[in-house]
Design a protein around this motif. Structure first.
Motif, PDB file in Angstrom:
ATOM      1  N   GLU A 254       0.824  -1.202   0.000  1.00 13.05           N
ATOM      2  CA  GLU A 254       0.000   0.000   0.000  1.00 13.05           C
ATOM      3  C   GLU A 254       0.863   1.260   0.000  1.00 13.05           C
ATOM      4  OE1 GLU A 254      -3.205   0.682  -0.187  1.00 13.05           O
ATOM      5  OE2 GLU A 254      -3.797  -1.398  -0.451  1.00 13.05           O
ATOM      6  N   VAL A 255       1.939   1.238   0.748  1.00 11.89           N
ATOM      7  CA  VAL A 255       2.830   2.401   0.794  1.00 11.89           C
ATOM      8  C   VAL A 255       3.492   2.621  -0.565  1.00 11.89           C
ATOM      9  CG1 VAL A 255       4.954   3.316   1.807  1.00 11.89           C
ATOM     10  CG2 VAL A 255       3.257   2.221   3.271  1.00 11.89           C
ATOM     11  N   VAL A 260       4.030   5.508  -5.746  1.00 12.11           N
ATOM     12  CA  VAL A 260       4.038   5.477  -7.211  1.00 12.11           C
ATOM     13  C   VAL A 260       2.935   6.366  -7.781  1.00 12.11           C
ATOM     14  CG1 VAL A 260       3.645   3.989  -9.213  1.00 12.11           C
ATOM     15  CG2 VAL A 260       5.107   3.210  -7.356  1.00 12.11           C
ATOM     16  N   SER A 261       1.745   6.333  -7.166  1.00 12.72           N
ATOM     17  CA  SER A 261       0.647   7.157  -7.674  1.00 12.72           C
ATOM     18  C   SER A 261       0.938   8.634  -7.491  1.00 12.72           C
ATOM     19  CB  SER A 261      -0.652   6.789  -6.959  1.00 12.72           C
ATOM     20  OG  SER A 261      -0.578   7.149  -5.589  1.00 12.72           O
ATOM     21  N   GLY A 262       1.783   8.961  -6.528  1.00 16.82           N
ATOM     22  CA  GLY A 262       2.163  10.360  -6.342  1.00 16.82           C
ATOM     23  C   GLY A 262       3.245  10.813  -7.287  1.00 16.82           C
ATOM     24  N   LEU A 263       3.989   9.872  -7.866  1.00 18.42           N
ATOM     25  CA  LEU A 263       5.084  10.234  -8.769  1.00 18.42           C
ATOM     26  C   LEU A 263       4.587  10.512 -10.178  1.00 18.42           C
ATOM     27  CD1 LEU A 263       7.815   7.665  -7.670  1.00 18.42           C
ATOM     28  CD2 LEU A 263       7.754  10.105  -7.175  1.00 18.42           C
ATOM     29  N   GLU A 298      12.559   4.566 -14.182  1.00 13.41           N
ATOM     30  CA  GLU A 298      12.631   5.594 -13.162  1.00 13.41           C
ATOM     31  C   GLU A 298      11.426   6.524 -13.250  1.00 13.41           C
ATOM     32  OE1 GLU A 298      14.927   6.028 -10.816  1.00 13.41           O
ATOM     33  OE2 GLU A 298      16.370   4.494 -11.390  1.00 13.41           O
ATOM     34  N   LEU A 299      10.794   6.740 -12.111  1.00  9.27           N
ATOM     35  CA  LEU A 299       9.698   7.693 -12.020  1.00  9.27           C
ATOM     36  C   LEU A 299      10.150   8.868 -11.176  1.00  9.27           C
ATOM     37  CD1 LEU A 299       6.726   5.257 -11.290  1.00  9.27           C
ATOM     38  CD2 LEU A 299       7.564   6.030 -13.503  1.00  9.27           C
ATOM     39  N   ALA A 300       9.533  10.027 -11.429  1.00 12.25           N
ATOM     40  CA  ALA A 300       9.887  11.209 -10.652  1.00 12.25           C
ATOM     41  C   ALA A 300       8.664  12.096 -10.503  1.00 12.25           C
ATOM     42  CB  ALA A 300      11.018  11.975 -11.339  1.00 12.25           C
ATOM     43  N   THR A 317      -6.542   6.091 -12.211  1.00 17.37           N
ATOM     44  CA  THR A 317      -6.972   6.510 -10.870  1.00 17.37           C
ATOM     45  C   THR A 317      -6.668   5.364  -9.905  1.00 17.37           C
ATOM     46  OG1 THR A 317      -9.183   5.689 -11.361  1.00 17.37           O
ATOM     47  CG2 THR A 317      -8.782   8.034 -11.719  1.00 17.37           C
ATOM     48  N   PRO A 318      -5.453   5.318  -9.384  1.00 18.13           N
ATOM     49  CA  PRO A 318      -5.048   4.186  -8.529  1.00 18.13           C
ATOM     50  C   PRO A 318      -5.809   4.097  -7.214  1.00 18.13           C
ATOM     51  CG  PRO A 318      -3.422   5.940  -8.458  1.00 18.13           C
ATOM     52  CD  PRO A 318      -4.402   6.345  -9.509  1.00 18.13           C
ATOM     53  N   GLY A 319      -6.472   5.150  -6.792  1.00 13.74           N
ATOM     54  CA  GLY A 319      -7.245   5.084  -5.549  1.00 13.74           C
ATOM     55  C   GLY A 319      -6.414   4.965  -4.301  1.00 13.74           C
ATOM     56  N   ARG A 320      -5.269   5.639  -4.307  1.00 12.72           N
ATOM     57  CA  ARG A 320      -4.410   5.617  -3.128  1.00 12.72           C
ATOM     58  C   ARG A 320      -4.333   7.027  -2.540  1.00 12.72           C
ATOM     59  NH1 ARG A 320      -4.912   1.099  -4.503  1.00 12.72           N
ATOM     60  NH2 ARG A 320      -3.545  -0.676  -4.137  1.00 12.72           N
ATOM     61  N   PRO A 321      -4.333   7.170  -1.242  1.00  7.68           N
ATOM     62  CA  PRO A 321      -4.391   6.120  -0.227  1.00  7.68           C
ATOM     63  C   PRO A 321      -5.722   5.371  -0.216  1.00  7.68           C
ATOM     64  CG  PRO A 321      -3.710   8.226   0.726  1.00  7.68           C
ATOM     65  CD  PRO A 321      -4.195   8.510  -0.644  1.00  7.68           C
ATOM     66  N   ASN A 322      -5.654   4.099   0.144  1.00  7.93           N
ATOM     67  CA  ASN A 322      -6.810   3.227   0.176  1.00  7.93           C
ATOM     68  C   ASN A 322      -7.655   3.534   1.414  1.00  7.93           C
ATOM     69  OD1 ASN A 322      -8.650   1.161   0.132  1.00  7.93           O
ATOM     70  ND2 ASN A 322      -7.149  -0.482  -0.023  1.00  7.93           N
ATOM     71  N   SER A 323      -8.893   3.885   1.218  1.00  2.04           N
ATOM     72  CA  SER A 323      -9.761   4.253   2.336  1.00  2.04           C
ATOM     73  C   SER A 323     -10.048   3.060   3.254  1.00  2.04           C
ATOM     74  CB  SER A 323     -11.080   4.830   1.818  1.00  2.04           C
ATOM     75  OG  SER A 323     -11.747   3.885   0.998  1.00  2.04           O
ATOM     76  N   ASN A 324      -9.911   1.849   2.751  1.00  2.00           N
ATOM     77  CA  ASN A 324     -10.161   0.649   3.551  1.00  2.00           C
ATOM     78  C   ASN A 324      -8.916   0.140   4.273  1.00  2.00           C
ATOM     79  OD1 ASN A 324     -12.907   0.474   2.752  1.00  2.00           O
ATOM     80  ND2 ASN A 324     -12.288  -0.484   0.813  1.00  2.00           N
TER      81      ASN A 324
END
Length: 512
Positions: A254-255, A260-263, A298-300, A317-324
């Motif tokens: 999850e972390v 990754v979704s933030g990059l 590499e992602l940035a 839309t990865p849906g992170r952070p996961n609400s569950n």
């Protein structure tokens, strides 16, 4: 045959709910000792960083059981010894003073690194991680040290069966029994079995469990047994190792997904194969974390990727952070806490419920703490104290007539309590009022309440209070005397005719 009793339920072998349940069992040797090695190493791996929950659980139990150390409170049996209460109290003070000299110094440690209270922390922590730990009581003379007793801690891995005795049924993981089933010796390797750098010879030292002449313990085995016949302990985390590992993997996934979704939020889809450079190369090389690996992408943060001809950009839309995430993790943590006998509020250090629920969790946890504390005192603290007291009496530092002549007399001298961290108070006023009521009703004593509320000694508290009250009375008495003297002087000046005339003259001169 018709099933009955457990045969209808847990012992049934034909129901669909249990027909796929593979099970097996053996003696303590097959179920416990044969699995000790992977259990130890996996428990340590979780503690060293494999799981925050595992690390917190072990430390929470260690800190509340021992804390800054279990401190001696001598309680000699005055009735058995035939002495008065005052004589008993003086003897107890002498014993506590002499023991503090030894325990507060690193001279009590064979390695000369820890004092007795730090050794307690280390011994308990290793027993929780490895299932058990060991301590040898040796004597070594040192300059400036009154006592010669030294404690040497032994890690669980070093107590192992010698090469030539692996098939001997009287040996089990380094513990030797006689035919009657009594533990008679422990075999300690001169090398560490898990070390690649240990150059010591592959040899073992046999240490008899008890001295042949004195019957005193030669080695202490700190262990909490689960099965009859068991001779080696099980790591504290053993029942939940798999659950904690899976929870750690889920948390890590999850972390990583959130990072990754933030990059980057744009993925490039190509309609056909292309020899263009991988889009990871748009990240400057000095910012890449794995530039040497050609297979890494590499992602940035904020990377903008140019699209070539025939390429499309698909927004995700990865849906992170996961609400569950939090509800699921909390549900698993509650199950882990139930297995380890640690309420989840204490396991995660979050008291979000009301006073009654939080208080109930603390009280329930301290039932567990008392059990572990009594076990540790019996296996480690009390035997070392008794060995030290033998030396103190033999050297004449503590006067104890009949100590070596009668075991009952010796037990009377060795009687002691060990005080550790208290449960603390969520509402100090209510806790103190309840303590006073218990004392008034005869359900408890001031000594016991002082220990449980603040972890202090009632007699020392009273002595300190007496000194404080005498000092306070002396200071306030002097201040009051000076104040009264000052008042008298002012009154005299008001009634003295000469002083009054001088005052009037000054006032007239001021007006002119």
């Amino acid at each position: 045959m018709i099933n009955s009793g457990y045969g209808n339920y847990g012992g049934n072998s034909v129901k669909k709910s249990v027909i796929g349940w593979t099970h097996g069992g053996g003696s303590h040797r097959e179920d416990i000792e044969d699995n000790i090695d992977p259990l130890r190493q996996r428990s340590r791996d979780l503690y060293y960083g494999g799981s925050n929950i595992a690390t917190g659980a072990v430390k929470r139990l260690r800190t509340n059981t021992v804390g800054t150390g279990l401190h001696l409170k001598s309680t000699v049996n005055e009735e058995t010894l035939g002495i008065t209460a005052d004589e008993a109290r003086k003897l107890e003070e002498t014993i506590e003073r002499e023991f503090a000299h030894w325990a507060n110094s690193t001279n009590c440690d064979l390695e000369r690194l820890d004092n007795f209270y730090q050794l307690q922390q280390l011994a308990l922590l290793n027993a929780l991680l490895s299932g058990d730990s060991f301590a040898l009581m040796k004597t070594t003379k040192r300059t400036g040290s009154i006592y010669d007793l030294r404690v040497e801690l032994i890690e669980a891995d070093r107590v192992s069966t010698p090469d030539g005795e692996t098939i001997n049924p009287l040996f089990c993981e380094g513990v030797e029994k006689n035919k009657a089933g009594e533990v008679v010796a422990y075999h300690i390797s001169k090398f560490h079995p898990l070390s690649f750098a240990d150059r010591n010879p592959r040899e073992w030292v046999r240490v008899e469990a008890y001295g042949q002449k004195t019957g005193r313990k030669n080695i202490l085995h700190i262990m909490n047994r689960e099965r009859i016949g068991q001779v080696r302990g099980v790591p504290f985390l053993s029942p939940v190792i798999e659950t904690i590992k899976q929870l750690g993997r889920y948390t890590e996934a999850e972390v990583v997904a959130a990072v990754v979704s933030g990059l980057i939020t744009v993925f490039i889809e190509k309609e056909s194969a292309s020899d263009d450079s991988a889009f990871g190369e748009v990240v400057p090389e000095e910012m890449q974390v794995d530039a040497e690996d050609e297979n890494s992408i590499e992602l940035a943060p904020g990377a903008v990727i140019d699209l070539g001809e025939g390429e499309k950009a698909n927004m995700t839309t990865p849906g992170r952070p996961n609400s569950n995430f939090d509800p699921f993790v909390m549900a698993v943590i509650k199950q882990i806490g139930a297995a380890l006998e640690i309420p989840y509020e204490i396991l995660i250090m979050a008291f979000t419920n009301n006073y009654s629920a939080s208080r109930a969790a603390i009280l329930e946890f301290f039932k567990v703490i008392k059990m572990y504390r009594e076990w540790f005192i019996a296996d480690f603290c009390q035997p070392i104290y008794e060995e030290w007291l033998c030396e103190a009496v033999a050297k004449g530092r503590v006067q104890a007539p009949g100590f070596f002549n009668d075991p009952i007399i010796k037990d009377a001298y060795c009687s002691a309590e060990w005080n550790g961290p208290s449960a603390g108070q969520l509402d100090p006023v209510k806790e103190v009022q309840a303590a006073e009521l218990r004392v008034q009703g005869g359900y408890s004593t001031r000594e016991k309440e002082a220990t449980e509320l603040t972890g202090t000694d009632f007699y020392k508290n009273v002595k300190q209070r007496k000194r404080e009250e005498e000092l306070l009375k002396e200071v306030t008495g002097s201040a009051k005397k000076g104040f009264n003297a000052g008042d008298t002087g002012d009154k005299e000046s008001d009634t003295d005719p000469d002083k009054e005339a001088d005052r009037q003259d000054r006032e007239e001169e001021t007006e002119e």
